[in-house]
Design an enzyme around this catalytic site. Structure first.
Site, PDB file in Angstrom:
ATOM      1  N   LYS A   8       0.847  -1.211   0.000  1.00 39.58           N
ATOM      2  CA  LYS A   8       0.000   0.000   0.000  1.00 39.58           C
ATOM      3  C   LYS A   8       0.864   1.236   0.000  1.00 39.58           C
ATOM      4  O   LYS A   8       2.020   1.225   0.449  1.00 39.58           O
ATOM      5  CB  LYS A   8      -0.949   0.027   1.206  1.00 39.58           C
ATOM      6  CG  LYS A   8      -0.281   0.021   2.601  1.00 39.58           C
ATOM      7  CD  LYS A   8       0.175   1.366   3.112  1.00 39.58           C
ATOM      8  CE  LYS A   8       0.848   1.258   4.474  1.00 39.58           C
ATOM      9  NZ  LYS A   8       1.690   2.405   4.809  1.00 39.58           N
ATOM     10  N   ASP A 133      -2.511  -2.069   9.893  1.00 40.57           N
ATOM     11  CA  ASP A 133      -2.600  -2.057   8.427  1.00 40.57           C
ATOM     12  C   ASP A 133      -3.042  -3.409   7.854  1.00 40.57           C
ATOM     13  O   ASP A 133      -3.192  -3.530   6.629  1.00 40.57           O
ATOM     14  CB  ASP A 133      -1.242  -1.698   7.806  1.00 40.57           C
ATOM     15  CG  ASP A 133      -0.832  -0.254   8.091  1.00 40.57           C
ATOM     16  OD1 ASP A 133      -1.670   0.519   8.589  1.00 40.57           O
ATOM     17  OD2 ASP A 133       0.325   0.087   7.806  1.00 40.57           O
TER      18      ASP A 133
HETATM   19  O1  C5P Z   1      -0.503  -1.564  14.583  1.00 44.08           O
HETATM   20  P1  C5P Z   1       0.937  -1.767  14.287  1.00 44.08           P
HETATM   21  O2  C5P Z   1       1.552  -2.852  15.137  1.00 44.08           O
HETATM   22  O3  C5P Z   1       1.228  -1.982  12.843  1.00 44.08           O
HETATM   23  O4  C5P Z   1       1.665  -0.413  14.688  1.00 44.08           O
HETATM   24  C1  C5P Z   1       3.062  -0.322  14.746  1.00 44.08           C
HETATM   25  C2  C5P Z   1       3.448   0.920  15.555  1.00 44.08           C
HETATM   26  O5  C5P Z   1       3.093   2.098  14.831  1.00 44.08           O
HETATM   27  C3  C5P Z   1       2.751   1.047  16.883  1.00 44.08           C
HETATM   28  O6  C5P Z   1       3.453   0.346  17.878  1.00 44.08           O
HETATM   29  C4  C5P Z   1       2.785   2.554  17.103  1.00 44.08           C
HETATM   30  O7  C5P Z   1       4.051   2.968  17.553  1.00 44.08           O
HETATM   31  C5  C5P Z   1       2.630   3.117  15.725  1.00 44.08           C
HETATM   32  N1  C5P Z   1       1.223   3.451  15.369  1.00 44.08           N
HETATM   33  C6  C5P Z   1       0.625   4.543  15.965  1.00 44.08           C
HETATM   34  N2  C5P Z   1      -0.660   4.875  15.636  1.00 44.08           N
HETATM   35  C7  C5P Z   1      -1.333   4.164  14.703  1.00 44.08           C
HETATM   36  C8  C5P Z   1      -0.729   3.056  14.068  1.00 44.08           C
HETATM   37  C9  C5P Z   1       0.563   2.722  14.434  1.00 44.08           C
HETATM   38  O8  C5P Z   1       1.227   5.214  16.816  1.00 44.08           O
HETATM   39  N3  C5P Z   1      -2.572   4.513  14.382  1.00 44.08           N
END
Ligand code: C5P
Length: 295
Positions: A8, A133
């Site tokens: 993406k 994601d």
């Molecule tokens: O959800 P995911 O594990 O992919 O997110 C990775 C990191 O990205 C999280 O630990 C956070 O630090 C950051 N993040 C965030 N806000 C979001 C998505 C991700 O702060 N909406």
């Protein structure tokens, strides 16, 4: 079972204030493009992961595809007795959600292999537990993601858009880029406003107007990515100088995304960016493309 999942690019990534759970509320307009990872699931005695791609991809239980298989097995009350083989084409830690694509592909591959055939809602719920994601990688197309980015609504798009992606040497850590964004805001170097879906962006997508799309592209994480990787500034400049309609860092970076006016223009742009010598690899791609697909 072999499943293909797309990368993406974020057409709009507007980051709200940090929440109590450490995540940020987002307006995240996802767009799936024709760069794909493939995950093959084969019956085995125990859960294992092998990777055809860079050595930096973890092959242990931390691998997001392995976590997806383990989560689905737990949901179904069965053993995760599957060997996963990942063929990587999406850059690793590149801001194009390659790990999330692998997780979504593993979910679908195991769902079919184990004859669970869960409904779409349940798969999306499991996906959201794996990462912000991952639901979008299941859905594909173009979609607005609210909350952490996991609450998705499909967006109407006319036609196809042509892109060129400039891969960097080495990745950027997503949590580090969000933390840098928070730091820049706390230091007063970047504004923090409650995010809203861009009307200009929605209109550009609806009418299929690439020039208007180029003007509407926006990424709140870009200043943080540039702060951590200053060389990206010149990389973006090289794309603009070569005639890109829009140039931005993809998600948390360091991949750079360049919008072309047409398929022919994307080939010219790719050649010019290759020539610039600023990228580890240059890849044309188009979008939107579907989400995870069983091959
Ligand atoms: O959800 P995911 O594990 O992919 O997110 C990775 C990191 O990205 C999280 O630990 C956070 O630090 C950051 N993040 C965030 N806000 C979001 C998505 C991700 O702060 N909406």
């Amino acid at each position: 079972m072999t499943v293909r999942a797309p990368a993406k690019v974020n057409l709009q990534l507007s980051v709200g204030p940090v929440r109590d759970d450490g995540y940020h509320d987002l307006v995240n307009v996802f767009h799936a493009v024709s760069l794909f990872d493939e995950v093959t699931a084969t019956p085995a005695d125990a859960l294992s992961v092998t990777v055809d791609g860079p050595a930096t991809v973890p092959t242990g239980p931390d691998n997001l595809a392995a976590r997806a298989a383990a989560l689905l097995a737990e949901h179904l009350g069965r053993r995760p007795d599957v060997a996963l083989h990942i063929r990587k084409d999406i850059p690793v830690a590149g801001g194009m959600a390659g790990g999330s694509a692998d997780a979504a592909a593993a979910l679908l591959a195991c769902d079919v292999l184990w004859e669970a055939r869960l409904d779409r809602e349940t798969l999306l719920e499991l996906a959201a537990r794996l990462g912000s994601d991952v639901p979008f990688a299941l859905l594909g197309g173009t979609a607005v993601g609210l909350g952490r980015g996991e609450r998705l609504t499909a967006v109407e798009v006319t036609g196809e858009f042509h892109w060129v992606f400039g891969y960097a040497d080495g990745g950027l850590s997503t949590p580090a880029v969000y933390a840098e964004c928070d730091r820049l805001r706390a230091a007063g170097e970047q504004d923090s406003v409650w995010p809203q879906v861009s009307d200009d962006l929605m209109a550009a997508l609806k009418t299929g107007d690439a020039e208007a799309l180029g003007r509407a592209l926006h990424n709140d994480l870009q200043p943080a990515a540039l702060s951590l990787r200053p060389s990206l500034r010149d990389a973006l400049r090289a794309g603009r100088a070569a005639g890109a309609l829009g140039a931005l860092v993809s998600g948390s970076g360091p991949t750079c995304a360049f919008l072309a006016a047409s398929l022919a223009h994307s080939a010219e742009l790719a050649a010019a960016l290759n020539e610039s010598g600023r990228f580890a690899a240059v890849r044309p791609a188009s979008g939107p493309v579907p989400g995870v697909t069983l091959l």
